[in-house]
Design a protein around this motif. Structure first.
Motif, PDB file in Angstrom:
ATOM      1  N   ASN A  36       0.910  -1.042   0.075  1.00  0.00           N
ATOM      2  CA  ASN A  36      -0.097  -0.192  -0.092  1.00  0.00           C
ATOM      3  C   ASN A  36       0.915   1.070   0.036  1.00  0.00           C
ATOM      4  O   ASN A  36       1.829   1.237   0.843  1.00  0.00           O
ATOM      5  CB  ASN A  36      -0.918   0.070   1.288  1.00  0.00           C
ATOM      6  CG  ASN A  36      -2.063  -1.203   1.375  1.00  0.00           C
ATOM      7  OD1 ASN A  36      -2.686  -1.332   0.391  1.00  0.00           O
ATOM      8  ND2 ASN A  36      -1.604  -2.197   2.059  1.00  0.00           N
ATOM      9  N   ARG A  37       0.676   2.336  -0.946  1.00  0.00           N
ATOM     10  CA  ARG A  37       1.389   3.415  -1.101  1.00  0.00           C
ATOM     11  C   ARG A  37       0.638   4.468  -0.064  1.00  0.00           C
ATOM     12  O   ARG A  37      -0.742   4.801  -0.165  1.00  0.00           O
ATOM     13  CB  ARG A  37       1.462   3.934  -2.432  1.00  0.00           C
ATOM     14  CG  ARG A  37       2.238   5.155  -2.495  1.00  0.00           C
ATOM     15  CD  ARG A  37       2.380   5.448  -3.928  1.00  0.00           C
ATOM     16  NE  ARG A  37       1.025   5.945  -4.423  1.00  0.00           N
ATOM     17  CZ  ARG A  37       0.718   6.380  -5.525  1.00  0.00           C
ATOM     18  NH1 ARG A  37       1.397   6.469  -6.770  1.00  0.00           N
ATOM     19  NH2 ARG A  37      -0.647   6.994  -5.939  1.00  0.00           N
ATOM     20  N   GLY A  38       1.384   5.096   0.624  1.00  0.00           N
ATOM     21  CA  GLY A  38       0.819   6.179   1.397  1.00  0.00           C
ATOM     22  C   GLY A  38       1.053   7.355   1.208  1.00  0.00           C
ATOM     23  O   GLY A  38       2.145   8.155   0.954  1.00  0.00           O
ATOM     24  N   CYS A  42       4.328   9.123  -2.246  1.00  0.00           N
ATOM     25  CA  CYS A  42       4.926   7.962  -1.568  1.00  0.00           C
ATOM     26  C   CYS A  42       6.026   8.225  -0.416  1.00  0.00           C
ATOM     27  O   CYS A  42       7.098   7.696  -0.543  1.00  0.00           O
ATOM     28  CB  CYS A  42       5.405   7.009  -2.961  1.00  0.00           C
ATOM     29  SG  CYS A  42       5.688   5.415  -2.311  1.00  0.00           S
ATOM     30  N   SER A  44       5.623   7.537   2.562  1.00  0.00           N
ATOM     31  CA  SER A  44       5.601   6.253   3.041  1.00  0.00           C
ATOM     32  C   SER A  44       4.770   5.329   2.451  1.00  0.00           C
ATOM     33  O   SER A  44       3.927   5.530   1.535  1.00  0.00           O
ATOM     34  CB  SER A  44       5.035   6.663   4.368  1.00  0.00           C
ATOM     35  OG  SER A  44       3.535   6.906   4.499  1.00  0.00           O
ATOM     36  N   PHE A  45       4.937   4.029   2.767  1.00  0.00           N
ATOM     37  CA  PHE A  45       4.258   2.924   2.213  1.00  0.00           C
ATOM     38  C   PHE A  45       4.424   1.853   2.991  1.00  0.00           C
ATOM     39  O   PHE A  45       5.156   1.616   4.139  1.00  0.00           O
ATOM     40  CB  PHE A  45       4.801   2.412   0.854  1.00  0.00           C
ATOM     41  CG  PHE A  45       6.195   1.712   0.871  1.00  0.00           C
ATOM     42  CD1 PHE A  45       6.291   0.611   1.144  1.00  0.00           C
ATOM     43  CD2 PHE A  45       7.247   2.596   0.945  1.00  0.00           C
ATOM     44  CE1 PHE A  45       7.545  -0.234   1.108  1.00  0.00           C
ATOM     45  CE2 PHE A  45       8.559   2.331   0.800  1.00  0.00           C
ATOM     46  CZ  PHE A  45       8.592   0.663   0.871  1.00  0.00           C
ATOM     47  N   SER A  46       3.494   0.815   3.025  1.00  0.00           N
ATOM     48  CA  SER A  46       3.453  -0.426   3.934  1.00  0.00           C
ATOM     49  C   SER A  46       3.058  -1.487   3.209  1.00  0.00           C
ATOM     50  O   SER A  46       2.729  -1.614   1.965  1.00  0.00           O
ATOM     51  CB  SER A  46       1.968  -0.263   5.100  1.00  0.00           C
ATOM     52  OG  SER A  46       0.890  -0.243   4.206  1.00  0.00           O
ATOM     53  N   ARG A  73       5.430  -0.643   8.076  1.00  0.00           N
ATOM     54  CA  ARG A  73       5.304   0.532   7.552  1.00  0.00           C
ATOM     55  C   ARG A  73       6.657   1.312   7.241  1.00  0.00           C
ATOM     56  O   ARG A  73       7.477   1.333   8.366  1.00  0.00           O
ATOM     57  CB  ARG A  73       4.322   1.518   8.432  1.00  0.00           C
ATOM     58  CG  ARG A  73       3.042   1.017   8.549  1.00  0.00           C
ATOM     59  CD  ARG A  73       2.120   1.686   9.495  1.00  0.00           C
ATOM     60  NE  ARG A  73       0.832   1.236   9.741  1.00  0.00           N
ATOM     61  CZ  ARG A  73       0.329   0.373  10.504  1.00  0.00           C
ATOM     62  NH1 ARG A  73       1.041   0.048  11.618  1.00  0.00           N
ATOM     63  NH2 ARG A  73      -0.821   0.180  10.403  1.00  0.00           N
TER      64      ARG A  73
END
Length: 223
Positions: A36-38, A42, A44-46, A73
């Motif tokens: 999952n891209r935050g 980008c 942050s991502f998890s 994360r």
């Protein structure tokens, strides 16, 4: 991890999970994963994934007895991990190391925050630890340094089993071993029995930076 099912064979105690094989058998299996891209940039991502796990005394029957759930994360300088295990049948967890840290390139010194050894202690002895849990029970941050950078592993003591409920008071939260070149964070060091549907969680991860104070600040921001 070291897990013994109530209903199992007489196999000798051993680790299962991850890359651990037992008699050439894979003791864990990845069931699913998701990335999952935050945010649009980008920043942050998890990654989340689920693992099916055997006990050391169910490998002979190829029988999984638990599921592990991971969410990692990624932020600048920090990996934050939330981990949970749920037993699908009665079993005892005998041992679990939380975030393990390989130290290649980071073996100049070792520091367990809130315990011993202190900053600048050479990473030379076969085994060092942070002292008994009943004496050092606040911080759970292990720091190793290299020529150009600092690396740390951490566990949140305010999140579920991170409070040390399954760590023997005489045991240490953190330890190093020159033989393996690893630093370990203890989650379970005293046997604990669970029924089907029960389990526990912990939260922790890793961090990197140029100075120890910067790395600790990154961790504190996530704790």
């Amino acid at each position: 991890m070291v897990i013994k099912a109530d209903e199992g064979d007489d196999a000798p105690r051993d680790y299962t999970g991850g890359n651990h094989l037992k008699g050439g058998v894979r003791t864990a299996r990845l069931l699913d994963w998701q990335l999952n891209r935050g945010g649009g940039d980008c920043s942050s991502f998890s990654v989340s994934w689920t693992v099916e796990l055997m006990a050391y005394n169910t490998v002979g029957k190829r029988r999984p007895i638990a599921q592990q759930q991971f969410v990692a994360r990624f932020y600048p300088g920090v990996i934050e991990t939330v981990y949970g295990i749920t037993l699908s049948e009665p079993a005892s967890v005998l041992w679990e190391n939380g975030p393990q840290m390989t130290t290649d390139g980071f073996r100049e010194s070792l520091h367990f925050i809130g315990g011993a050894p202190q900053p600048g202690t050479p990473f030379i002895d076969d085994v060092r630890n942070s002292g008994p849990r009943r004496q050092f029970k606040t911080d759970r941050i292990a720091v190793v340094t290299g020529t150009n950078a600092v690396q740390a592993s951490w566990v949140d003591p305010k999140f579920d089993a991170g409070d040390g409920r399954y760590v023997d008071p005489r045991s240490a939260f953190m330890r190093s071993a020159q033989r393996t070149g690893k630093v370990y964070q203890a989650i379970v060091t005293t046997p604990i029995h669970f029924n089907a549907g029960q389990g526990y969680q912990w939260r922790g991860g890793y961090a990197w930076g140029i100075h120890e104070s910067d790395v600790i600040a990154l961790i504190r921001k996530r704790m």
